[in-house]
Scaffold this motif. Structure first.
Motif, PDB file in Angstrom:
ATOM      1  N   GLU A  16       0.795  -1.123  -0.007  1.00  0.00           N
ATOM      2  CA  GLU A  16      -0.009  -0.048  -0.041  1.00  0.00           C
ATOM      3  C   GLU A  16       0.847   1.444  -0.165  1.00  0.00           C
ATOM      4  O   GLU A  16       0.603   2.234  -0.579  1.00  0.00           O
ATOM      5  CB  GLU A  16      -0.966  -0.010   1.234  1.00  0.00           C
ATOM      6  N   GLN A  17       1.951   1.381   0.782  1.00  0.00           N
ATOM      7  CA  GLN A  17       2.849   2.320   0.663  1.00  0.00           C
ATOM      8  C   GLN A  17       3.656   2.551  -0.757  1.00  0.00           C
ATOM      9  O   GLN A  17       3.741   3.673  -1.192  1.00  0.00           O
ATOM     10  CB  GLN A  17       3.881   2.077   1.685  1.00  0.00           C
ATOM     11  N   ILE A  18       3.755   1.449  -1.364  1.00  0.00           N
ATOM     12  CA  ILE A  18       4.390   1.511  -2.685  1.00  0.00           C
ATOM     13  C   ILE A  18       3.310   2.186  -3.616  1.00  0.00           C
ATOM     14  O   ILE A  18       3.783   3.069  -4.464  1.00  0.00           O
ATOM     15  CB  ILE A  18       5.008   0.263  -3.035  1.00  0.00           C
ATOM     16  N   LYS A  19       2.141   1.869  -3.503  1.00  0.00           N
ATOM     17  CA  LYS A  19       0.909   2.317  -4.144  1.00  0.00           C
ATOM     18  C   LYS A  19       1.078   3.520  -4.061  1.00  0.00           C
ATOM     19  O   LYS A  19       0.662   4.444  -4.959  1.00  0.00           O
ATOM     20  CB  LYS A  19      -0.379   1.564  -3.913  1.00  0.00           C
ATOM     21  N   ASP A  20       0.857   4.257  -2.821  1.00  0.00           N
ATOM     22  CA  ASP A  20       0.930   5.629  -2.550  1.00  0.00           C
ATOM     23  C   ASP A  20       1.892   6.539  -3.256  1.00  0.00           C
ATOM     24  O   ASP A  20       1.656   7.550  -3.740  1.00  0.00           O
ATOM     25  CB  ASP A  20       0.860   6.163  -1.104  1.00  0.00           C
ATOM     26  N   ILE A  21       3.063   5.645  -3.128  1.00  0.00           N
ATOM     27  CA  ILE A  21       4.265   6.586  -3.853  1.00  0.00           C
ATOM     28  C   ILE A  21       4.143   6.582  -5.376  1.00  0.00           C
ATOM     29  O   ILE A  21       4.255   7.891  -5.863  1.00  0.00           O
ATOM     30  CB  ILE A  21       5.473   6.141  -3.268  1.00  0.00           C
ATOM     31  N   CYS A  22       3.630   5.607  -5.957  1.00  0.00           N
ATOM     32  CA  CYS A  22       3.301   5.594  -7.170  1.00  0.00           C
ATOM     33  C   CYS A  22       2.391   6.654  -7.730  1.00  0.00           C
ATOM     34  O   CYS A  22       2.656   7.340  -8.835  1.00  0.00           O
ATOM     35  CB  CYS A  22       3.074   4.130  -7.751  1.00  0.00           C
ATOM     36  N   VAL A  23       1.170   6.600  -6.884  1.00  0.00           N
ATOM     37  CA  VAL A  23       0.225   7.511  -7.296  1.00  0.00           C
ATOM     38  C   VAL A  23       0.708   9.107  -7.077  1.00  0.00           C
ATOM     39  O   VAL A  23       0.628   9.854  -8.023  1.00  0.00           O
ATOM     40  CB  VAL A  23      -1.019   7.367  -6.399  1.00  0.00           C
TER      41      VAL A  23
END
Length: 104
Positions: A16-23
């Motif tokens: 989820e943290q990786i997803k947030d960074i990507c967004v």
């Protein structure tokens, strides 16, 4: 830029943290999940595929590198993330059916 991660599907908080960074940064991250397949996050889009089914795992040496090479090779052709995930999974599946990183 593309960043690769080798994680477990149980690492949901990190994913989820990786997803947030990507967004937030509109970047591409590729996460391999071993037998649970792989996923790619590009900006606010996600792509997920299952692992390729094989009869027997012989040796996982080089599987991550093989996945990354297959992914990058296919991705650079037309920037199709889903097709690149499939290619990476296929190359990794072939690699783990032999002893060592490269089949003889």
């Amino acid at each position: 830029d593309i960043t690769f991660f080798w994680l477990s599907k149980k690492q949901t908080e990190l994913i989820e943290q990786i997803k947030d960074i990507c967004v937030k940064n509109n970047i591409l991250a590729v996460i391999t999940l071993g037998a649970d397949g792989s996923l790619a996050i590009m900006g606010d889009k996600s792509f997920q595929i299952p692992a390729v089914a094989i009869e027997e795992i012989i040796d996982t040496t080089g599987a991550g590198d093989a996945f990354a090479a297959g992914f990058l090779s296919r991705y650079m052709q037309d920037y199709n993330v889903e097709a690149a995930l499939e290619t990476g999974a296929g190359v990794a599946a072939k690699t783990i059916q032999y002893i060592g990183a490269v089949p003889s």
